[in-house]
Design an enzyme around this catalytic site. Structure first.
Site, PDB file in Angstrom:
ATOM      1  N   TYR A 176     -16.728 -29.108 -24.228  1.00 22.76           N
ATOM      2  CA  TYR A 176     -17.649 -27.981 -23.285  1.00 22.76           C
ATOM      3  C   TYR A 176     -17.628 -26.771 -24.147  1.00 22.76           C
ATOM      4  O   TYR A 176     -16.692 -26.166 -24.362  1.00 22.76           O
ATOM      5  CB  TYR A 176     -16.663 -27.941 -22.107  1.00 22.76           C
ATOM      6  CG  TYR A 176     -17.454 -27.062 -20.944  1.00 22.76           C
ATOM      7  CD1 TYR A 176     -18.689 -26.715 -20.996  1.00 22.76           C
ATOM      8  CD2 TYR A 176     -16.743 -26.773 -19.864  1.00 22.76           C
ATOM      9  CE1 TYR A 176     -19.277 -25.750 -20.063  1.00 22.76           C
ATOM     10  CE2 TYR A 176     -17.317 -25.999 -18.830  1.00 22.76           C
ATOM     11  CZ  TYR A 176     -18.556 -25.429 -18.893  1.00 22.76           C
ATOM     12  OH  TYR A 176     -19.064 -24.664 -17.927  1.00 22.76           O
ATOM     13  N   LYS A 199     -20.930 -30.803 -23.729  1.00 19.73           N
ATOM     14  CA  LYS A 199     -22.000 -29.959 -22.592  1.00 19.73           C
ATOM     15  C   LYS A 199     -22.227 -28.800 -23.265  1.00 19.73           C
ATOM     16  O   LYS A 199     -21.341 -27.934 -23.732  1.00 19.73           O
ATOM     17  CB  LYS A 199     -21.089 -29.741 -21.251  1.00 19.73           C
ATOM     18  CG  LYS A 199     -21.779 -28.741 -20.329  1.00 19.73           C
ATOM     19  CD  LYS A 199     -20.969 -28.624 -19.130  1.00 19.73           C
ATOM     20  CE  LYS A 199     -22.009 -27.506 -18.216  1.00 19.73           C
ATOM     21  NZ  LYS A 199     -21.282 -27.321 -16.838  1.00 19.73           N
TER      22      LYS A 199
END
Length: 302
Positions: free
Chosen positions: A149, A177
């Protein structure tokens, strides 16, 4: 190899009179399963996990996993044996203490989850070498796939391209992500091909998928998720004109969803539909009255 393609929704945590509203949470999970989303993220940023104690986090995750398996809730007709569509669930694991995060991941190893979503250590701003060692230690401890992330506006540190390419060699690190806002990095990761690239900035869903990315983890998809699913399908099936029309229609919704700190706008929008109460926990506060009115008007759209 897990598949992290498609539209994933990072679930909010509904509250009612200060407590977690598990009935509303369960209903949201089933609503999104029926809408055709690819999966869910539990205890991500949108779920306000920093405001939940450890027991609450475990309870939220248990409710999401149970509902995501397609299990009927207590209000379902007892004579109905229909099994609803199951959904994979990613679990957010955040922090800046590697040993504590490793212990949490070892707990999660026992659960039927799709993977863990891990951001860089926040606040401490380690060197890139430290970031590589941090993620490698957590991936070594995980029995499940790891999704990186990259969100420097929250953590204070970027995952540089060389760092990401190094981490991509780890067998359990399978996706990212992507919230860094660097087209160069996004394209480099897509071209490298070892990580599935999921747009984390919702306005970048169109460009990421068109460039060959795998999909998106999109908070704004809480409302009209089926339209985000249609967008993804149109783009991956080569129907570019249709995809462009759908995306352009979704842009005002995406912009309003992030006009104030997430997840306040999303909760206001869902509250306007009667799906949840418009409650957050400090230090998060509800969306402003002006934005709430605009979101209520948006919620009347079909």
């Amino acid at each position: 190899m897990s598949d992290f393609s498609g539209i994933w929704i990072p679930l909010i945590t509904p509250f009612a009179d200060g407590a977690v509203d598990h009935a509303a949470l369960r209903a949201l999970v089933r609503r999104y399963a029926d809408a055709g989303v690819a999966g869910l993220v539990a205890l991500g940023t949108t779920g306000e996990p920093a405001t939940l104690d450890a027991a609450e986090q475990d309870a939220v995750l248990a409710t999401i996993l149970d509902a995501a398996r397609g299990n009927a809730d207590a209000t379902t007709n007892a004579n109905s044996n229909a099994q609803r569509r199951a959904l994979p669930v990613l679990v957010g694991v955040s922090g800046n203490h590697t040993a504590s995060m490793r212990a949490r991941i070892e707990q999660l190893n026992q659960l039927p989850i799709a993977g863990v979503l891990i951001a860089a250590p926040y606040y401490t701003r380690p060197a890139q070498a430290g970031i590589v060692e941090h993620f490698s230690a957590l991936a070594d401890a995980s029995a499940h796939p790891v999704v990186l992330y990259d969100i420097p506006q929250r953590t204070g540190v970027r995952l540089e391209l060389d760092t990401l390419l190094t981490l991509a060699a780890h067998p359990r690190i399978q996706a990212i992500k992507d919230c860094a806002g660097s087209l160069d990095t996004t394209l480099a990761l897509i071209r490298d091909g070892r990580l599935q690239v999921l747009a984390g900035n919702d306005l970048e869903v169109f460009t990421t998928v068109c460039a060959g990315g795998s999909g998106a983890i999109a908070a704004s998809a809480h409302w009209r998720p089926e339209r985000f699913v249609e967008l993804y399908r149109a783009l991956t099936e080569g129907r570019l004109d249709e995809g462009r029309r759908i995306f352009h229609a979704l842009v005002p919704q995406i912009q309003l969803a992030f006009a104030e700190p997430n997840p306040a706008p999303v909760k206001a929008l869902l509250a306007a539909r009667g799906w949840v109460r418009n409650e957050l926990r400090l230090p998060m506060t509800r969306a402003s009255e002006a934005l709430t009115e605009r979101l209520a008007a948006l919620g009347e759209m079909r």
